[in-house]
Write a protein that holds these residues in place. Structure first.
Motif, short mmCIF file in Angstrom:
data_model
loop_
_atom_site.label_atom_id
_atom_site.label_comp_id
_atom_site.label_asym_id
_atom_site.label_seq_id
_atom_site.Cartn_x
_atom_site.Cartn_y
_atom_site.Cartn_z
N VAL A 111 -22.01 -85.27 51.72
CA VAL A 111 -23.29 -85.84 52.15
C VAL A 111 -24.27 -84.70 52.44
O VAL A 111 -23.92 -83.71 53.07
CB VAL A 111 -23.13 -86.78 53.37
N TYR A 112 -25.48 -84.85 51.92
CA TYR A 112 -26.58 -83.94 52.24
C TYR A 112 -27.50 -84.67 53.21
O TYR A 112 -27.79 -85.86 53.03
CB TYR A 112 -27.40 -83.57 51.00
N ALA A 113 -28.00 -83.95 54.22
CA ALA A 113 -28.86 -84.58 55.22
C ALA A 113 -30.21 -83.85 55.30
O ALA A 113 -30.26 -82.63 55.45
CB ALA A 113 -28.18 -84.58 56.58
N PHE A 114 -31.28 -84.63 55.20
CA PHE A 114 -32.64 -84.10 55.22
C PHE A 114 -33.43 -84.80 56.33
O PHE A 114 -33.08 -85.89 56.75
CB PHE A 114 -33.34 -84.36 53.88
N ILE A 126 -28.50 -88.59 53.16
CA ILE A 126 -29.02 -89.25 54.36
C ILE A 126 -30.32 -88.54 54.74
O ILE A 126 -30.38 -87.31 54.73
CB ILE A 126 -28.01 -89.16 55.53
N PHE A 127 -31.34 -89.30 55.08
CA PHE A 127 -32.57 -88.66 55.54
C PHE A 127 -33.32 -89.57 56.51
O PHE A 127 -33.09 -90.78 56.56
CB PHE A 127 -33.47 -88.29 54.35
N ASP A 128 -34.18 -88.95 57.31
CA ASP A 128 -35.11 -89.71 58.13
C ASP A 128 -36.51 -89.16 57.89
O ASP A 128 -36.71 -88.24 57.09
CB ASP A 128 -34.73 -89.68 59.61
N GLY A 129 -37.48 -89.71 58.55
CA GLY A 129 -38.87 -89.27 58.42
C GLY A 129 -39.77 -90.24 59.16
O GLY A 129 -39.34 -91.33 59.54
#
Length: 214
Positions: free
Chosen positions: A10-13, A76-79
């Motif tokens: 998993v990559y998380a940004f 997975i990311f948020d913003g």
């Protein structure tokens, strides 16, 4: 029972909620450890979806562009958290500009890693941001996620985590470390270990398990 997540990458940004603020062990770290996943975290404190020259963390799009071309199993990311300040307080750009930059970010993710399954994490209800701006950003984000077939781990909508409630703000968020660990009595933005365990981990793990079984 890990529903096939063990051994997945998993990559998380995103921003400080993904990075961890001053304690770089965020909800994504906890989820990855519990599920036996390998995590690579690209998130930066202060990052925005839109381009704000005054944002300390740059754009999330830049994180994606600078990441390796090797595809992970999940992204997975948020913003939106810092965008709420850029739009409401600083007037750095508009909601429509945010929406355009989010679409651009999702397009680059999909082009770069066509096999990865993408999850947007909708952060909790924030007492530290203008409410109407949060709601408008949420609607724009959910619309983009539907369009691009992005799964949503909806902490905002599916949990009671709401730091407009002063008791929750004090109990579940932190700004500073106490004896090396996240404390309490935060501004309402950064979940501490209790906030992460109570609200973020169950929703994010369930979303990952759901899309991994498709």
């Amino acid at each position: 029972m890990n529903n096939g997540l063990a051994g997945k990458s998993v990559y998380a940004f995103g921003d400080s909620i993904v990075y961890g603020h001053v304690y770089p062990h965020s909800f994504v770290d906890v989820v990855a450890e519990r599920e036996g996943m390998s995590l690579t975290k690209f998130a930066r404190n202060g990052a925005t979806v839109g381009a704000d020259p005054h944002a300390s963390g740059g754009q999330i799009l830049t994180q994606v562009e600078q990441a390796t071309d090797i595809a992970p199993d999940f992204v997975i990311f948020d913003g939106g958290t810092n965008d709420a300040q850029s739009i409401f307080r600083d007037r750095a750009y508009t909601l429509s500009t945010y929406a355009e930059e989010l679409e651009k970010t999702l397009h680059v993710m999909g082009r770069k890693w066509p096999t990865a399954r993408i999850v947007y994490v909708a952060a909790h209800k924030l007492g530290s941001r203008d409410w109407d701006t949060q709601v408008a950003l949420r609607e724009a984000t959910l619309q983009a996620c539907r369009k691009w077939d992005v799964a949503v781990a909806d902490v905002f909508g599916e949990t009671a985590f709401d730091t407009r409630d002063d008791t929750q703000r004090a109990k579940y968020t932190f700004d500073d470390l106490v004896n090396g660990f996240p404390g309490t009595e935060g501004s309402g933005t950064h979940p501490n270990e209790a906030g992460i365990a109570t609200f973020y981990v169950p929703v994010v793990s369930a979303t990952l398990q759901q899309i991994s079984s498709r």
